[in-house]
Design an enzyme around this catalytic site. Structure first.
Site, PDB file in Angstrom:
ATOM      1  N   HIS A 179       0.793  -1.398   0.298  1.00 54.74           N
ATOM      2  CA  HIS A 179       0.045   0.155  -0.044  1.00 54.74           C
ATOM      3  C   HIS A 179       0.810   1.216   0.233  1.00 54.74           C
ATOM      4  CE1 HIS A 179      -3.298  -2.286  -0.149  1.00 54.74           C
ATOM      5  NE2 HIS A 179      -3.806  -2.668   1.181  1.00 54.74           N
ATOM      6  N   HIS A 208      -9.190   1.968  -0.242  1.00 56.10           N
ATOM      7  CA  HIS A 208     -10.033   1.672   0.991  1.00 56.10           C
ATOM      8  C   HIS A 208     -11.259   0.981   2.564  1.00 56.10           C
ATOM      9  CE1 HIS A 208      -7.702  -1.807   3.702  1.00 56.10           C
ATOM     10  NE2 HIS A 208      -6.544  -1.879   2.795  1.00 56.10           N
ATOM     11  N   GLU A 260     -10.834  -3.625  -3.387  1.00 57.34           N
ATOM     12  CA  GLU A 260     -10.645  -1.713  -3.078  1.00 57.34           C
ATOM     13  C   GLU A 260     -10.523  -3.293  -5.204  1.00 57.34           C
ATOM     14  OE1 GLU A 260      -6.767  -3.338  -0.991  1.00 57.34           O
ATOM     15  OE2 GLU A 260      -8.041  -4.386   0.151  1.00 57.34           O
TER      16      GLU A 260
HETATM   17  C1  BGC Z   1      -4.537  -5.694   2.123  1.00 55.11           C
HETATM   18  C2  BGC Z   1      -5.059  -7.515   3.401  1.00 55.11           C
HETATM   19  C3  BGC Z   1      -3.539  -6.112   4.237  1.00 55.11           C
HETATM   20  C4  BGC Z   1      -4.746  -4.743   4.752  1.00 55.11           C
HETATM   21  C5  BGC Z   1      -4.015  -3.926   5.252  1.00 55.11           C
HETATM   22  C6  BGC Z   1      -5.342  -4.836   2.128  1.00 55.11           C
HETATM   23  O1  BGC Z   1      -5.943  -4.724   1.089  1.00 55.11           O
HETATM   24  O2  BGC Z   1      -5.205  -7.030   1.403  1.00 55.11           O
HETATM   25  O3  BGC Z   1      -3.614  -8.330   3.269  1.00 55.11           O
HETATM   26  O4  BGC Z   1      -3.125  -6.413   5.400  1.00 55.11           O
HETATM   27  O5  BGC Z   1      -5.111  -3.725   3.260  1.00 55.11           O
HETATM   28  O6  BGC Z   1      -5.373  -3.309   6.001  1.00 55.11           O
END
Ligand code: BGC
Length: 376
Positions: free
Chosen positions: A136, A211, A341
């Site tokens: 991310h 998210h 997402e």
């Molecule tokens: C991911 C997870 C991750 C989370 C974080 C998601 O988008 O796929 O693996 O732990 O985000 O909050």
């Protein structure tokens, strides 16, 4: 006046009054955008919170920190508004420990194996923040920066907030100055639209997403296992232990990943090691807007439909929530929220078989995702 004209006159008056009332409600009275101060970051940057309300009373609060959707209130089948996204009360809580609640994620959402990739023969090393991998956008991704904001008040069918951010060459290891614009729009058709654009001055990679953790029963109403999920995805990308795709694209048919027909999230989750955290390959391979997901919550009747121009969607069932995240009067335990997402595939820079996420100077990155809310 002749008596027989009286009912006609009355009907005209009623129509006029009703019509004007509608016009006022839709055009002027209820649609609004308001700004309030929401604290400062550690380096002294002011953070604002914007409240967007549409003509039907749907409401969302969006912060300039991380472009975070802090609240999102939509009606149930009886017309009662409920806040359907997980979040915190104060900016400090977001800064302290935010598992990406409501955030804009970039420069690359999802994982890049070992934080490394090669572009035009040059190897780049990104910040690693998820074991050995990059997740991310790194240590300080787009979810942790303050965006510039501009309200978009002059529309008649929607109310919007335009956010801009310049990610500098070398930020978190990525090449190129990347100019990003994200517009959140709340329409009078009860949609929350997220529209992204970006340009670079050096070849780079980009995979922006949003998210929010949703719980259509209300953000503090417990787990999401009873929600019925449908994904327009006949294929998914299997992952290894570290949640890095193996590079294969496999059919969902006959597997625990088959959501091509509505299925309660909890129906098979016990058999999925760790819970759902997978990238689904959408049947519409991207470019044009198409339905990607539909979610129904039987107790409240709320429905969310997600359409996107992206080729994939990550379905994450809130597996890492453990009760340590407390916000807005609630404690968020495992599976108390889910994320959908819209994105390109994880680790795309290292997987030649996946659609490319390379952005070159002179080209424009665009992505539109629409969340439509209703109840039945
Ligand atoms: C991911 C997870 C991750 C989370 C974080 C998601 O988008 O796929 O693996 O732990 O985000 O909050």
């Amino acid at each position: 006046m002749r008596a027989r004209y009286v009912p006609i006159l009355l009907a005209v008056i009623v129509l006029f009054v009703f019509g004007c009332d509608k016009l006022t409600k839709y055009g002027e009275k209820k649609m609004s955008i308001k700004k309030q101060a929401f604290g400062k970051t550690a380096d002294g940057k002011d953070v604002d919170l914007y409240t967007l309300t549409n003509a039907n009373g749907l409401k969302t609060e969006i912060m300039t920190y991380g472009g975070i959707v802090r609240t999102l209130e939509v009606p149930d089948r009886d017309g009662n508004l409920g806040d359907i996204v997980l979040g915190y009360d104060s900016l400090d809580k977001y800064i302290e420990n935010n598992p990406y609640f409501g955030a804009l994620v970039g420069r690359c959402g999802n994982r890049i194996a070992k934080g490394k990739f090669t572009l035009n023969g040059v190897e780049y090393t990104l910040a690693t923040n998820n074991g050995p991998n990059h997740l991310h956008g790194g240590v300080k991704g787009f979810d942790k920066v303050v965006w510039d904001a501009e309200p978009m008040e002059d529309e008649t069918t929607s109310v919007g907030l335009k956010l801009t951010y310049l990610s500098k060459d070398g930020e978190e290891g990525y090449p190129g100055n990347l100019k990003c614009t994200v517009i959140y729009t709340l329409t009078n058709d009860n949609e929350l639209k997220v529209s992204y654009e970006a340009e670079t001055d050096k070849t780079t990679v980009i995979n922006l997403t949003h998210h929010s953790y949703f719980n259509l029963g209300g953000h503090g109403s417990g787990d999401i296992l009873g929600h019925e999920l449908m994904l327009t995805a006949d294929n998914f990308t299997p992952v290894d232990e570290g949640l890095i795709p193996t590079g294969e694209i496999k059919p969902v048919k006959g597997t625990l990943m088959d959501f091509t027909r509505p299925m309660p999230i909890g129906a098979r989750i016990a058999q999925v090691k760790g819970g759902y955290d997978h990238n689904f390959v959408l049947n519409n391979s991207g470019g044009s807007l198409a339905l990607a997901a539909s979610v129904y919550e039987p107790n409240t009747g709320r429905v969310m439909e997600i359409s996107t121009t992206e080729p994939a969607i990550q379905f994450y069932s809130g597996n890492f929530l453990d009760g340590s995240n407390k916000g807005k009067g609630a404690v968020y335990n495992k599976h108390n929220g889910f994320c959908l997402e819209t994105q390109h595939f994880p680790d795309a820079p290292n997987k030649p078989g996946f659609p490319s996420i390379v952005l070159k100077p002179g080209d424009k990155y665009t992505h539109l995702t629409v969340h439509k809310f209703s109840a039945k």
